[in-house]
Design an enzyme around this catalytic site. Sequence first.
Site, PDB file in Angstrom:
ATOM      1  N   GLY A  68       0.814  -1.212   0.000  1.00 57.74           N
ATOM      2  CA  GLY A  68       0.000   0.000   0.000  1.00 57.74           C
ATOM      3  C   GLY A  68       0.845   1.258   0.000  1.00 57.74           C
ATOM      4  O   GLY A  68       0.478   2.278   0.597  1.00 57.74           O
ATOM      5  N   TYR A  89     -15.101  -1.763   8.505  1.00 60.24           N
ATOM      6  CA  TYR A  89     -13.704  -1.375   8.721  1.00 60.24           C
ATOM      7  C   TYR A  89     -13.279  -1.656  10.160  1.00 60.24           C
ATOM      8  O   TYR A  89     -12.218  -2.228  10.415  1.00 60.24           O
ATOM      9  CB  TYR A  89     -13.546   0.106   8.390  1.00 60.24           C
ATOM     10  CG  TYR A  89     -12.164   0.658   8.601  1.00 60.24           C
ATOM     11  CD1 TYR A  89     -11.118   0.321   7.750  1.00 60.24           C
ATOM     12  CD2 TYR A  89     -11.909   1.543   9.646  1.00 60.24           C
ATOM     13  CE1 TYR A  89      -9.842   0.846   7.937  1.00 60.24           C
ATOM     14  CE2 TYR A  89     -10.646   2.080   9.838  1.00 60.24           C
ATOM     15  CZ  TYR A  89      -9.619   1.722   8.987  1.00 60.24           C
ATOM     16  OH  TYR A  89      -8.356   2.242   9.176  1.00 60.24           O
TER      17      TYR A  89
END
Length: 324
Positions: free
Chosen positions: A8, A140
């Site tokens: 990422g 999340y």
Amino acid sequence: MNTILVTGSSGQIGSELVAALRARFGAHNVIATDIKPSASITFDGPFESLDVNDLQSFYAIARKYKVDTIIHLAALLSATAEANPLFAWNLNMGGLLNALEVAKELNCQFFTPSSIGVFGPDSPKDLTPQVTVQRPVTMYGINKVAGELLCDYYYRKYGVDTRGLRFPGLISYLTPPGGGTTDYAVSMFFEAVRCGEYRSYINKGTYMDMMYMPDAIDSIIQLMEADPAKLINRNAYNVSAMSFDPEMLAAEIRKLLPAFELTYDIDPVREAIAQSWPNSLDISAAQQEWGFKPRYSLEQMAYDMLIQIASRTIESSREIMKVS
């Protein structure tokens, strides 16, 4: 840490962390990876395209560079995850499990961030303790709680040196908002410089913890270099630097831009997420176990953000004028 792989790497944390790690450890000792190269970020050092859900490719890249440290950042953030929960689960949990498997096989030190999102409406709202009730109401948050437990499991069962931080909202002038609930603060700064006004999707009086990106980057490196014998809450340290609502942030912006106007257009989804999170975190465990101490206050962060965004806006305008 000698040879570090970052997943990422084009994201909000990754783009700045890679640069900081390369300045500290050398450009060719930090391998940046993401599912595809970023159009706006140029990495001075090795870059590999990596889908973190592809375990074989993950392992092959880590083995190719003989990495001893994995910093796993690839994830879908809160608001984006809520819009596509199944994809979020597959990416956030599948990618983390693959990263831990690679760390186990190659005996790597391991870091992945957790979040303030692990807390829910049943958690204490003010000075939320390091260890307390965690019943998040978002995909999340569920991912992050499961991730904390999974890292604990790999540490206890396999001896993987796993470490992590529960980040609050992170504020940066280098990367655009990435789909997080706390991203309103970043947007407010950019809109204040661009047009002198901002319409907030988070309501006045909604407080959330925040941290300036330089402090977040420093805290990752500091934790990864800490003595493992002193780490008790190794996979989920509460960290924060400030807590504010939109009105407080607007007041700081007006110190440099007196005409700035703040209005509201509340997004019920993101406001509900924010309401389920703490107002402030107890960061004493991080302070006691490895010396966490942020450098930027709200006033210092706001001043630097506005100066940096304004200077970059002027530079961009000059570049456009040169081309035209």
